[in-house]
Design an enzyme around this catalytic site. Structure first.
Site, PDB file in Angstrom:
ATOM      1  CB  SER A 238      50.382  58.811  36.736  1.00 26.29           C
ATOM      2  OG  SER A 238      49.382  58.026  36.154  1.00 26.29           O
ATOM      3  CG  ASP A 466      52.697  51.526  36.496  1.00 30.01           C
ATOM      4  OD1 ASP A 466      51.469  51.539  36.689  1.00 30.01           O
ATOM      5  OD2 ASP A 466      53.429  52.516  36.683  1.00 30.01           O
ATOM      6  CG  HIS A 494      50.583  54.062  39.114  1.00 31.19           C
ATOM      7  ND1 HIS A 494      51.064  54.093  37.823  1.00 31.19           N
ATOM      8  CD2 HIS A 494      49.882  55.219  39.294  1.00 31.19           C
ATOM      9  CE1 HIS A 494      50.665  55.215  37.244  1.00 31.19           C
ATOM     10  NE2 HIS A 494      49.956  55.911  38.117  1.00 31.19           N
TER      11      HIS A 494
END
Length: 527
Positions: A238, A466, A494
């Site tokens: 991320s 996602d 995610h």
């Protein structure tokens, strides 16, 4: 308890929650609008010394101490300001899970995202998130980035104030257009933002000016050198992908293997990123609903996904008018803002879907405790009411990295557009970008591509549904990086590595262990 499908437009009347400001736990608005090397470093050789005075930091010795089970902990010293390395310093917290092999190949540095996620906690969980083959051959080392966790953390609001801030709701000017706020609500939002920013400024001191992602990337090169690695081996998830991309831009010749999982696109403004992230959450919501509506235990009475979106929008609106009670002993009411946060939190992982189905069933029976538990997970609120410093760090890094919105009108128009495309999450996420308009530290240049010219292959992993980092961001980053290779996971949740997909893990492991990147165009199906 089932209830009738709402005839109200999806999300209508649900309002706007301050709590969804920068809503992603492991994502978001990071990057820089300028050359990440800064004025001082432009034109220098890409090597391990950004400025001459930095080299002494590369030569420090680490003192590892046992800190639970097999884990070892240490601290490393870095300059507060890399343009003035002889000045004030910071101490970064490290946690290491030593390799099982007596002669490891090196260190795998890891970061779970945020901004504000703890790398030390991520390394402590390495047995669950890193494959056995990698753990056998590499020391897994996590670090809390500057300003985060145990690394000279930035602090802003007190815990009770943060409860109120994250649970605040704002009145839409038009129930059928939740992106626009009444003038009173806009004033309330601006007042709450000012209080938040003022508390950060009062508590952070000089640190506030040096929390950008480019500085975290420089810190990471100090870590590489101190750990004794000629080249950096790194797993960033991320927001951690932005740290890795900045590292490749600054130190391409030091790249051994970078895995950037659930990428953030560095070329977008804060407002653009918020709107696109809202779209990602809506895509993930539709995937959840499609799965839920086929199950006997689904608490929704909708027959179609769009009807399911309407139904959840009605739940948020109802909780806004008449909040649900939370667990016994917790005086927070589960209003629309907290219902929205609970739903968003559950979309980070397909493994959370059973829990949110149960929480929704309880909510329709008049009990909001399950949704509040999910909402608390979003910002690391502990059962006793304590928070990590994630919210403070998230806003500090986001606002330091990118240009601020030019006006309230810009944000409001974008919020209305986002609400039309993502009715449950769009307005709140975009209004979240407004905090940066009052932030005292930032950049005034447009976001720029990070190319990592000269680096060896860099693997970017993107998940098609996602929630927090839309798949298109991984496509963009892989395309922008000169040596980027995109590995696609056609699934939900995610990030992908270490979440149970054998195909993804096999491809990433081969790259980390042997430096062999996946073939271009590889797609791993859900299992």
């Amino acid at each position: 308890m089932r209830h009738s499908v709402s005839t109200r437009p999806a999300g209508a009347g649900a309002g706007v929650s301050i709590g969804s400001v920068g809503v992603a736990l492991t994502v978001l608005l990071a990057g820089t609008g300028c050359d990440p090397r800064g004025d001082e470093a432009q034109g220098q050789q890409h090597d391990s010394g950004q400025a001459a005075g930095v080299r002494e930091f590369h030569e420090q010795d680490l003192t590892w101490e046992e800190c639970g089970g097999e884990l070892e902990c240490a601290q490393v010293e870095v300059p507060l300001d890399y343009d003035e390395p002889e000045g004030q310093t910071l101490h970064l917290a490290l946690t290491r899970l030593p390799a099982q092999d007596e002669a490891p190949e090196g260190s795998l540095l890891v970061n779970p995202g945020g901004p504000g996620g703890s790398g030390t906690e991520y390394a402590a969980a390495a047995a669950h998130v890193i494959s056995p083959d990698v753990r056998e051959n590499f020391d897994v080392v996590g670090f809390d980035p500057r300003g985060v966790g145990e690394s000279d953390p930035i602090e802003c609001l007190e815990e009770s104030e943060l409860d109120a801030y994250l649970g605040a709701e704002l009145e839409p000017a038009d129930p059928d257009s939740p992106g626009a706020l009444t003038s009173e609500s806009r004033q309330e939002l601006e007042q709450r933002i000012s209080e938040f920013v003022d508390s950060c400024v009062d508590n952070a001191g000089d640190l506030l000016e040096h929390l950008g992602t480019d500085n975290v990337a420089r810190d990471m090169d100090v870590l590489r050198a101190v750990l004794g690695d000629e080249g950096l081996t790194y797993l960033g998830k991320s927001y951690g992908t932005l740290i890795g991309a900045h590292y490749a831009e600054l130190f391409p010749e030091q790249v051994r293997a970078l895995v950037l999982d659930g990428a953030v696109d560095p070329t977008l403004t804060n407002v653009q990123m918020s709107a696109q992230q809202a779209s990602g959450f809506h895509t993930a919501l539709e995937a959840f609903l499609e799965d839920c509506l086929d199950r006997a235990d689904c608490p929704l009475s909708a027959d179609t996904v769009p009807e399911g979106v309407d139904e959840l929008g009605e739940l948020i609106a109802d909780a806004r008018e008449e909040p649900l009670p939370g667990p016994e002993g917790d005086d927070r009411m589960v209003n629309g803002a907290r219902v929205e946060l609970g739903l968003a939190s559950s979309l980070y992982s397909e493994q959370s879907w059973p829990q949110v189905r149960s929480a929704l069933d309880s909510a329709y029976a008049g009990d909001g405790a399950g949704l509040l538990e999910l909402a608390d997970r979003m910002y690391n609120r502990q059962p006793g009411g304590n928070y990590t410093n994630m919210v403070a760090a998230l806003n500090a890094v986001n606002c330091a990295d990118r240009p601020s919105p030019e006006s309230v009108a810009e944000v409001e128009q974008a919020a209305q557009d986002a609400a039309a495309e993502a009715p449950l999450f769009g307005a709140s996420l975009v209004w979240g970008a407004l905090i940066c308009s009052e932030w005292p530290v930032g950049v005034d240049r447009s976001p720029a591509e990070l190319t990592g010219q000269g680096a060896s292959d860099i693997v970017v992993v993107g998940t098609t549904r996602d929630s927090a980092t839309p798949y298109s961001w991984s496509e963009e980053l892989a395309d922008d990086l000169d040596s980027g290779v995109l590995l696609t996971y056609d699934g939900d949740g995610h990030t992908a590595y270490g979440t149970g997909n054998g195909c993804v893990d096999e491809q990433v492991d081969a790259y980390i262990l042997d430096g062999v990147a996946p073939e271009e165009g590889v797609t791993c199906p859900a299992q």
